[in-house]
Design an enzyme around this catalytic site. Structure first.
Site, PDB file in Angstrom:
ATOM      1  N   GLU A   1      12.638 135.298 -31.527  1.00  0.00           N
ATOM      2  CA  GLU A   1      12.531 134.801 -30.217  1.00  0.00           C
ATOM      3  C   GLU A   1      12.836 136.087 -29.170  1.00  0.00           C
ATOM      4  OE1 GLU A   1      12.988 133.314 -26.868  1.00  0.00           O
ATOM      5  OE2 GLU A   1      12.845 131.842 -28.457  1.00  0.00           O
TER       6      GLU A   1
ATOM      7  N   GLY B   1      17.094 128.789 -28.105  1.00  0.00           N
ATOM      8  CA  GLY B   1      16.877 127.542 -27.501  1.00  0.00           C
ATOM      9  C   GLY B   1      15.902 127.451 -26.641  1.00  0.00           C
TER      10      GLY B   1
ATOM     11  N   ILE C   1      12.964 127.533 -23.705  1.00  0.00           N
ATOM     12  CA  ILE C   1      12.941 126.993 -22.341  1.00  0.00           C
ATOM     13  C   ILE C   1      13.763 125.639 -22.255  1.00  0.00           C
ATOM     14  CG2 ILE C   1      11.443 125.677 -20.418  1.00  0.00           C
ATOM     15  CD1 ILE C   1      11.310 128.828 -20.561  1.00  0.00           C
ATOM     16  N   CYS C   2      13.896 124.665 -23.140  1.00  0.00           N
ATOM     17  CA  CYS C   2      14.487 123.299 -23.036  1.00  0.00           C
ATOM     18  C   CYS C   2      15.981 123.592 -22.677  1.00  0.00           C
ATOM     19  CB  CYS C   2      14.305 122.692 -24.262  1.00  0.00           C
ATOM     20  SG  CYS C   2      15.180 121.084 -24.182  1.00  0.00           S
TER      21      CYS C   2
ATOM     22  N   GLU D   1       0.415 113.993  -4.568  1.00  0.00           N
ATOM     23  CA  GLU D   1       0.136 113.646  -5.736  1.00  0.00           C
ATOM     24  C   GLU D   1      -1.562 113.349  -5.740  1.00  0.00           C
ATOM     25  OE1 GLU D   1      -1.100 113.024  -9.299  1.00  0.00           O
ATOM     26  OE2 GLU D   1       1.019 113.581  -9.280  1.00  0.00           O
TER      27      GLU D   1
ATOM     28  N   ASP E   1       4.815 122.426 -27.519  1.00  0.00           N
ATOM     29  CA  ASP E   1       3.905 122.393 -26.347  1.00  0.00           C
ATOM     30  C   ASP E   1       2.833 123.331 -26.569  1.00  0.00           C
ATOM     31  OD1 ASP E   1       6.030 120.930 -25.306  1.00  0.00           O
ATOM     32  OD2 ASP E   1       6.625 122.219 -23.676  1.00  0.00           O
TER      33      ASP E   1
ATOM     34  N   HIS F   1      27.600  91.585 -24.500  1.00  0.00           N
ATOM     35  CA  HIS F   1      27.663  91.144 -22.997  1.00  0.00           C
ATOM     36  C   HIS F   1      29.036  91.763 -22.718  1.00  0.00           C
ATOM     37  CE1 HIS F   1      27.531  88.670 -19.487  1.00  0.00           C
ATOM     38  NE2 HIS F   1      28.917  88.378 -19.674  1.00  0.00           N
TER      39      HIS F   1
END
Length: 464
Positions: A34, A39, A41-42, A202, A310, A443
């Site tokens: 690393e 850990g 980026i997340c 967007e 990713d 419920h």
């Protein structure tokens, strides 16, 4: 002589560190490399600390609307520095947790920049010194980073990526968010709740474009009601940065170009995989648009070399990376793991209101040739939602009309990111509408809307 392992994992994000743990559980000798923080980026700059920020904004929102609950809150205010400090504290706690897990599972940790020297060898450079470590297998889990606008690269002052937006040097007064995917919308929601004037641009014809069209339409209406300006089918053509703000030329859907000023800009237009300078080219590793190509067991075209998260194909989600880490580790250990089925991977967006989904949208199901039954149940029909003061939203389910297969589920509203897993389990178990209809839901809960939506797809909804 170089240290030798059964497996080296390059990158310690939610894919990398989970792969390392699972491999260690299976008896392999494991190392992880690393370059920054365990850990990835997340845990340090993404999923978790952003949720801490959004939680603060949510509490602030409730404080501002205390009278809606028969309560009074006076002289309330938001301290952006204190909010960020809490978020960073959460990230630090989780980083320490991963450090503990590495020690607990006897995983060797090498801090530094790692690169592939061969399919079984990694060079680790730190403070100008380079050492090499060997392994029978290597998993590349180097993740990705935010994509810059070519005409307006992030400077951390006026133009931000998500990383800058998490530790802002100051509170924006008028914020432009470019891109309405999960990252863009979450930061738009956060800063809007914290008091900024927010505009979202967007380029596609609707916000959160990967979601069901009904969800997009509902969210746009909700965000506009909260005071945001939403521009779809639009694009930012030029940005000029000044000492006290930013001037942006925005081309609207009708082709007109207007110039607006903002205090800050957040760019959320996608990611770039971290595949440069790690030795992939020399090994002949196959890539597509920068992302490493893998098979269903996360293997690359190079023997002994795997890739997850990713740095590979979409969807680019932490939980997908973690599951790929388990698949890769089990395959390396000689097991026979089930291949990843991306149709069963849920997606969550933690804006206000929240969004969650799994499987095909109604439009995608029809495009795939399915005849569909669709159920849609509103939050206003649920007693728990009304009691919570969260009566805006809906749950939508999409079924194959011929077989009853659950093709997709799409939700918007309070706590739907916690509800979606029920449908995800259902899809994994290949559940049909019959089993879901016969399931007893407690419920009063928000989950009852899931049941009602299923019933509604077959004309049997009870509370609407």
């Amino acid at each position: 002589m170089a240290d030798s392992f059964d497996l080296i994992v390059l990158g310690s994000g939610p894919g990398g560190y989970v792969a390392a743990i699972r491999a260690a559980q299976l008896g392999l000798k494991v190392a992880i490399v690393e370059r920054e923080l365990l850990g990835g980026i997340c845990l340090n700059w993404g999923c978790i600390p952003t949720k801490a920020l959004l939680r603060s904004a949510e509490i602030y929102h409730y404080m501002q609307h205390a009278q809606d609950y028969g309560l009074a809150a006076e002289k309330i205010s938001a301290d952006i520095d204190a909010v960020v400090k809490r978020s960073r504290g959460v990230a630090k706690q989780l980083n320490q947790g991963v450090t503990h897990l590495m020690k607990k599972n006897k995983i060797s940790v090498f801090m530094g920049d790692g690169s592939l020297v061969a399919a079984n060898r990694i060079a680790v450079t730190r403070d100008g010194k380079t050492d090499e470590i060997l392994a029978k297998n290597i998993i590349v889990a180097t993740g990705a980073r935010a994509r810059d606008l070519p005409f307006a690269p992030a400077d951390g002052k006026r133009i931000w990526t998500y990383r800058h937006a998490m530790v802002p040097p100051e509170m924006p007064s008028k914020l432009l968010v470019i891109g309405s995917g999960a990252i863009g919308i979450e930061f738009a929601s956060f800063y809007n709740d914290m008091g900024a004037e927010v505009t979202v641009v967007e380029m596609l014809d609707r916000i959160v474009p990967v979601e069901d069209a009904d969800v997009s339409a509902f969210l746009e209406k909700a965000l506009k009601k909260q005071g945001m300006t939403i521009m779809t089918g639009a694009g930012v053509e030029k940005i000029d940065v000044g000492a006290s703000g930013v001037t942006a030329a925005i081309k609207a859907k009708d082709g007109t170009v207007t110039t607006n000023t903002f205090s800050h800009v957040i760019v959320a237009v996608g990611i770039v995989p971290n595949t440069e300078n790690i030795g992939l080219e020399a090994l002949g590793v196959e890539t597509s648009r920068g992302h490493i190509v893998t098979n269903s067991l996360c293997q690359t075209n190079v023997a002994g070399l795997y890739a997850i998260g990713d740095v590979t194909a979409p969807p680019w989600l932490a939980h997908k990376a973690s599951h790929e880490g388990v698949i890769a580790a089990e395959a390396i250990a000689g097991g026979h793991p089930h291949a990843m089925d991306v149709r069963n991977i849920p997606g969550c967006t933690y804006c206000h209101p929240q969004i969650a989904s799994v499987g095909l949208t109604e439009a995608k199901a029809k495009e795939a040739g399915y005849e569909v039954n669709v159920g849609n149940f509103p939050f206003i029909g649920n007693g728990k939602a009304i009691a919570l003061g969260e009566a805006e939203g809906f749950v939508k389910t999409v079924f194959d009309a011929k077989t009853g297969e659950l093709l997709g589920a799409h939700m918007i509203g309070a706590e739907v990111t916690e509800l979606i897993q029920g449908y995800t389990i259902g899809k994994t178990l290949e559940t049909t509408e019959a089993e879901l209809m016969e399931t007893v839901f407690p419920h009063p809960t928000l989950s009852e809307m899931m049941h009602e939506s299923v019933l509604g797809a077959y004309g049997r909804a009870l509370h609407i």
